[in-house]
Design an enzyme around this catalytic site. Structure first.
Site, PDB file in Angstrom:
ATOM      1  N   ASP A   1      -5.459   9.057  10.315  1.00 51.14           N
ATOM      2  CA  ASP A   1      -4.073   8.655  10.550  1.00 51.14           C
ATOM      3  C   ASP A   1      -3.559   9.153  11.888  1.00 51.14           C
ATOM      4  O   ASP A   1      -3.863  10.268  12.319  1.00 51.14           O
ATOM      5  CB  ASP A   1      -3.172   9.182   9.430  1.00 51.14           C
ATOM      6  CG  ASP A   1      -3.489   8.553   8.091  1.00 51.14           C
ATOM      7  OD1 ASP A   1      -3.822   7.351   8.090  1.00 51.14           O
ATOM      8  OD2 ASP A   1      -3.414   9.244   7.065  1.00 51.14           O
TER       9      ASP A   1
ATOM     10  N   GLU B   1       0.865  -1.171   0.000  1.00 54.31           N
ATOM     11  CA  GLU B   1       0.000   0.000   0.000  1.00 54.31           C
ATOM     12  C   GLU B   1       0.904   1.225   0.000  1.00 54.31           C
ATOM     13  O   GLU B   1       1.825   1.322   0.813  1.00 54.31           O
ATOM     14  CB  GLU B   1      -0.910   0.024   1.231  1.00 54.31           C
ATOM     15  CG  GLU B   1      -1.945  -1.071   1.255  1.00 54.31           C
ATOM     16  CD  GLU B   1      -2.783  -1.037   2.526  1.00 54.31           C
ATOM     17  OE1 GLU B   1      -2.579  -0.124   3.358  1.00 54.31           O
ATOM     18  OE2 GLU B   1      -3.626  -1.930   2.699  1.00 54.31           O
TER      19      GLU B   1
END
Length: 275
Positions: free
Chosen positions: A61, A50
């Protein structure tokens, strides 16, 4: 026709094990080092990679990936620059699937049709866009699949039985189960809860189910791999890279090796859990 993702999961199943999925941020700490890291991931044992698209407001995040995104943006990383890195990687590696992971805004600004055409040309295999719910499938999900790319959706511990069918309806490639409630890298998953959640999702789909968020060590990877089709590791790898940088945030001679060492440990954990 099978895809690189199909072939990879089939190979891992034939070997009796889960796939190791590794996440790094494109352009962190600079484009050339990022490309070296990308090349090193499959060499160290990653099955799928990824590649994060840096964004100024990454709401899902944690601190490690936020910092990586800021380093990448400071180094001038863009969507087109990320596709250029994938293109260079794909010129040397035709088998490892590459998933771009990020947020919708940069893709919208780039232009969805243009982005999808360029992603296909670069050798991208699929997208994970964390801030587009199923209700917005016409925006990106359906065009992505029409372009021949996988659109991978996230399921979470709060995805109940009423919501799960909508999450799975237009998902392709694999289902990404987020093992904790919160941001990336924030906690260690409850492995018993994860196993039950994977079983619940498998009852609804034939797609592989991979598990991520909170996986930091080879032992964690092994525990997840015993029940899932794949294990995703991101923040731990981003942290390993960050710790290798000099005081000015620049790559050192040991930066790529630091990431590779952790990937080898994670790969050993996944393979030790072979069933």
């Amino acid at each position: 026709m099978t895809t690189r993702l199909d072939d990879t999961f089939a190979r891992c199943r034939a070997e009796g094990r889960a796939a190791l999925v590794t996440y790094v941020m494109a352009g962190d700490p600079d484009p050339e080092t990022s490309l070296q890291v990308l090349r090193a991931l499959p060499e160290a044992g990653a099955d799928i990679v990824e590649f994060g698209l840096p964004f100024t407001d990454p709401m899902a995040d944690g601190p490690a990936i936020q910092a990586a995104g800021l380093r990448a943006l400071k180094a001038g990383q863009t969507v087109s620059g990320t596709l250029a890195l994938v293109r260079r990687f794909r010129a040397e590696n035709r088998t490892t699937p590459v998933i771009l992971m990020g947020y919708y805004n940069p893709l919208y600004i780039y232009g969805v049709a243009r982005f999808l055409a360029d992603a296909v040309a670069a050798g991208v295999d699929g997208l994970i866009v964390v801030d587009l719910p199923p209700e917005e499938d016409d925006e990106l999900c359906l065009p992505t699949q029409e372009a021949g790319l996988a659109f991978i959706r996230l399921a979470t511990p709060t995805t109940d039985e009423r919501r799960l069918p909508a999450v799975l309806a237009n998902t392709s490639g694999f289902v990404y189960y987020v093992s904790i409630t919160g941001i990336t890298g924030s906690a260690t998953p409850d492995f018993g809860q994860v196993e039950a959640a994977v079983a619940r999702i498998r009852a609804r789909t034939a797609l592989p189910v991979v598990v991520g968020f909170g996986v930091k060590t080879g032992a964690h990877a092994a525990a997840i791999a015993r029940g899932a089709d794949g294990v995703v590791v991101g923040s731990a790898l981003v942290d390993a890279l960050a710790r290798s940088l000099d005081l000015d945030g620049r790559a050192t001679s040991g930066s790529v090796a630091a990431v590779s060492a952790l990937v080898r440990d994670l790969a050993a954990g996944v393979r030790a859990a072979a069933r």
